[in-house]
Design a protein around this motif. Sequence first.
Motif, PDB file in Angstrom:
ATOM      1  N   ASN A  49      -4.238  10.814  -1.066  1.00 16.53           N
ATOM      2  CA  ASN A  49      -5.423  11.668  -0.908  1.00 16.53           C
ATOM      3  C   ASN A  49      -5.968  12.078  -2.273  1.00 16.53           C
ATOM      4  O   ASN A  49      -5.202  12.379  -3.179  1.00 16.53           O
ATOM      5  CB  ASN A  49      -5.066  12.921  -0.112  1.00 16.53           C
ATOM      6  N   PRO A  50      -7.307  12.092  -2.428  1.00 16.50           N
ATOM      7  CA  PRO A  50      -7.898  12.465  -3.724  1.00 16.50           C
ATOM      8  C   PRO A  50      -7.872  13.971  -3.953  1.00 16.50           C
ATOM      9  O   PRO A  50      -8.902  14.611  -4.076  1.00 16.50           O
ATOM     10  CB  PRO A  50      -9.318  11.908  -3.646  1.00 16.50           C
ATOM     11  N   ILE A  57      -1.504  -0.943  -4.035  1.00 21.40           N
ATOM     12  CA  ILE A  57      -2.677  -0.100  -3.806  1.00 21.40           C
ATOM     13  C   ILE A  57      -2.197   1.329  -3.533  1.00 21.40           C
ATOM     14  O   ILE A  57      -1.454   1.555  -2.586  1.00 21.40           O
ATOM     15  CB  ILE A  57      -3.491  -0.602  -2.594  1.00 21.40           C
ATOM     16  N   ARG A  66     -10.220   0.085  -6.994  1.00 19.23           N
ATOM     17  CA  ARG A  66     -10.420  -0.280  -8.391  1.00 19.23           C
ATOM     18  C   ARG A  66      -9.105  -0.289  -9.155  1.00 19.23           C
ATOM     19  O   ARG A  66      -8.199   0.475  -8.868  1.00 19.23           O
ATOM     20  CB  ARG A  66     -11.427   0.661  -9.043  1.00 19.23           C
ATOM     21  N   ALA A 124      -2.808   4.546  -2.011  1.00 18.10           N
ATOM     22  CA  ALA A 124      -3.716   5.166  -1.026  1.00 18.10           C
ATOM     23  C   ALA A 124      -3.309   6.613  -0.823  1.00 18.10           C
ATOM     24  O   ALA A 124      -2.893   7.018   0.259  1.00 18.10           O
ATOM     25  CB  ALA A 124      -3.673   4.385   0.286  1.00 18.10           C
ATOM     26  N   ALA A 172     -20.975   4.367  -4.866  1.00 22.17           N
ATOM     27  CA  ALA A 172     -19.666   4.021  -4.318  1.00 22.17           C
ATOM     28  C   ALA A 172     -19.475   4.667  -2.958  1.00 22.17           C
ATOM     29  O   ALA A 172     -19.785   5.835  -2.769  1.00 22.17           O
ATOM     30  CB  ALA A 172     -18.571   4.487  -5.258  1.00 22.17           C
ATOM     31  N   VAL A 195      -0.732   9.647  -8.765  1.00 25.59           N
ATOM     32  CA  VAL A 195      -1.288   8.377  -9.224  1.00 25.59           C
ATOM     33  C   VAL A 195      -1.010   8.190 -10.716  1.00 25.59           C
ATOM     34  O   VAL A 195      -0.543   7.126 -11.145  1.00 25.59           O
ATOM     35  CB  VAL A 195      -2.815   8.316  -8.945  1.00 25.59           C
ATOM     36  N   ILE A 210     -13.595   7.534  -0.205  1.00 25.36           N
ATOM     37  CA  ILE A 210     -13.010   8.794   0.237  1.00 25.36           C
ATOM     38  C   ILE A 210     -13.577   9.939  -0.587  1.00 25.36           C
ATOM     39  O   ILE A 210     -13.526   9.905  -1.805  1.00 25.36           O
ATOM     40  CB  ILE A 210     -11.488   8.706   0.088  1.00 25.36           C
ATOM     41  N   CYS A 246       0.858  -1.171   0.000  1.00 24.32           N
ATOM     42  CA  CYS A 246       0.000   0.000   0.000  1.00 24.32           C
ATOM     43  C   CYS A 246       0.907   1.237   0.000  1.00 24.32           C
ATOM     44  O   CYS A 246       1.688   1.438   0.924  1.00 24.32           O
ATOM     45  CB  CYS A 246      -0.877  -0.025   1.248  1.00 24.32           C
ATOM     46  N   GLY A 270     -18.658   5.145  -9.712  1.00 27.55           N
ATOM     47  CA  GLY A 270     -18.154   3.916  -9.111  1.00 27.55           C
ATOM     48  C   GLY A 270     -19.243   3.034  -8.538  1.00 27.55           C
ATOM     49  O   GLY A 270     -18.960   2.165  -7.719  1.00 27.55           O
ATOM     50  N   LEU A 317      -2.065  -2.362 -10.377  1.00 30.42           N
ATOM     51  CA  LEU A 317      -2.175  -1.099  -9.631  1.00 30.42           C
ATOM     52  C   LEU A 317      -3.632  -0.850  -9.267  1.00 30.42           C
ATOM     53  O   LEU A 317      -4.507  -0.928 -10.120  1.00 30.42           O
ATOM     54  CB  LEU A 317      -1.715   0.064 -10.497  1.00 30.42           C
ATOM     55  N   TYR A 318      -3.885  -0.511  -8.016  1.00 27.90           N
ATOM     56  CA  TYR A 318      -5.243  -0.187  -7.581  1.00 27.90           C
ATOM     57  C   TYR A 318      -5.283   1.202  -6.975  1.00 27.90           C
ATOM     58  O   TYR A 318      -4.290   1.668  -6.425  1.00 27.90           O
ATOM     59  CB  TYR A 318      -5.733  -1.173  -6.524  1.00 27.90           C
ATOM     60  N   GLN A 319      -6.474   1.815  -7.054  1.00 26.32           N
ATOM     61  CA  GLN A 319      -6.682   3.087  -6.382  1.00 26.32           C
ATOM     62  C   GLN A 319      -7.803   2.887  -5.365  1.00 26.32           C
ATOM     63  O   GLN A 319      -8.728   2.118  -5.622  1.00 26.32           O
ATOM     64  CB  GLN A 319      -7.103   4.123  -7.425  1.00 26.32           C
ATOM     65  N   LEU A 320      -7.762   3.583  -4.249  1.00 25.06           N
ATOM     66  CA  LEU A 320      -8.838   3.456  -3.261  1.00 25.06           C
ATOM     67  C   LEU A 320     -10.153   3.955  -3.860  1.00 25.06           C
ATOM     68  O   LEU A 320     -10.152   4.829  -4.715  1.00 25.06           O
ATOM     69  CB  LEU A 320      -8.520   4.287  -2.016  1.00 25.06           C
ATOM     70  N   ALA A 321     -11.255   3.397  -3.393  1.00 21.08           N
ATOM     71  CA  ALA A 321     -12.571   3.826  -3.870  1.00 21.08           C
ATOM     72  C   ALA A 321     -12.817   5.270  -3.474  1.00 21.08           C
ATOM     73  O   ALA A 321     -12.561   5.667  -2.339  1.00 21.08           O
ATOM     74  CB  ALA A 321     -13.654   2.936  -3.278  1.00 21.08           C
ATOM     75  N   GLN A 322     -13.304   6.051  -4.419  1.00 15.50           N
ATOM     76  CA  GLN A 322     -13.717   7.411  -4.115  1.00 15.50           C
ATOM     77  C   GLN A 322     -15.238   7.416  -4.089  1.00 15.50           C
ATOM     78  O   GLN A 322     -15.875   6.816  -4.945  1.00 15.50           O
ATOM     79  CB  GLN A 322     -13.180   8.373  -5.172  1.00 15.50           C
ATOM     80  N   GLY A 323     -15.816   8.085  -3.126  1.00 15.06           N
ATOM     81  CA  GLY A 323     -17.273   8.096  -3.041  1.00 15.06           C
ATOM     82  C   GLY A 323     -17.740   8.757  -1.766  1.00 15.06           C
ATOM     83  O   GLY A 323     -17.082   9.647  -1.231  1.00 15.06           O
TER      84      GLY A 323
END
Lengths: 183, 183
Positions: free
Chosen positions: A129-130, A125, B181, A127, B156, A138, B159, A68, A179, A152-158
Amino acid sequence: MFKGVGRKTAQRMALETILLSPERVNQFAASLTHTRTHIRFCKACFYLTWGDYCHICKDTRRQRSVICVVSEPKDVLNIDQTGHFDGLFHVLGGVISPLDGIYPEMLRFKELRDRIVATGVRDVILALNPTVEGDTTVLYLKEYLSGVGVSLYQLAQGIPIGADLGYLDEVTIDKAFEGKRLL
Amino acid sequence: MFKGVGRKTAQRMALETILLSPERVNQFAASLTHTRTHIRFCKACFYLTWGDYCHICKDTRRQRSVICVVSEPKDVLNIDQTGHFDGLFHVLGGVISPLDGIYPEMLRFKELRDRIVATGVRDVILALNPTVEGDTTVLYLKEYLSGVGVSLYQLAQGIPIGADLGYLDEVTIDKAFEGKRLL
């Protein structure tokens, strides 16, 4: 010296120090010096440690195939406290932000790639900040790690838990729609 | 009478009313009466309208195969303002909350099912707040709509844009990891 401690607070603390026992003050001062002298970055993940490797890297119960990637050591703390991520970490030391004078070569991207190649990590992953800087980092990492054969993964945004749609910004609502997941 | 307007504020407003011109006050009073008398629920989606059907249901450019289910009329406003969702809505009139005396039969579940069956809707997006009550309603609807052959989606969870990992609760971080994702 410390964020959040202004002139008035510092003055109050200084005056309080005089009222403490000399032993306590000496002990506190010794702790400060000791921490600053002995705490260093983990040689593998750049989290904080007293020795060469941090307690997370040394923990044999953790999955070694998942890394991560975070910006700062404090993010390791935040994520590790949830108790649900059982892989390893990699602290970049910041995010790309040319306006603040932070360029890719100043962050631990090479160390990350070398580590992935050397240890056969499968999943990474991101992780971060968006924010604009996080998203830029990213995109950069996606390009930078494109040849090493890692997922490669990105954390879920929502929508954050307990939130109310009425108080969320439009971009977050938009990302939540983007998403959406099948129930 | 209005949330956020306490005794003091009400008193201040009452005194301010005396200083306004009689025409303005009469106009305002007439608007209030007119709104209360003529605003009603859309016969299809239960959003607010002056006529039988709301402007969203009457908009022929919108996709008729997707319904976004929300709790309150104000959620329609919030989501529609983002400008990215071009389907129709369905306002439940609340979420299941036995502690507040709100039970499934008091919400517009039957109307939703009838509407899906009658109009051949394919996708239903449940845009309810990620609270205990919202999640309960999602579970109930999943069961309730299981036989009608529709794809159910949930927004979703993760974050919110611009957020800092350090200020998020553990459950949100956890959900963000869960919903990660592939880039």
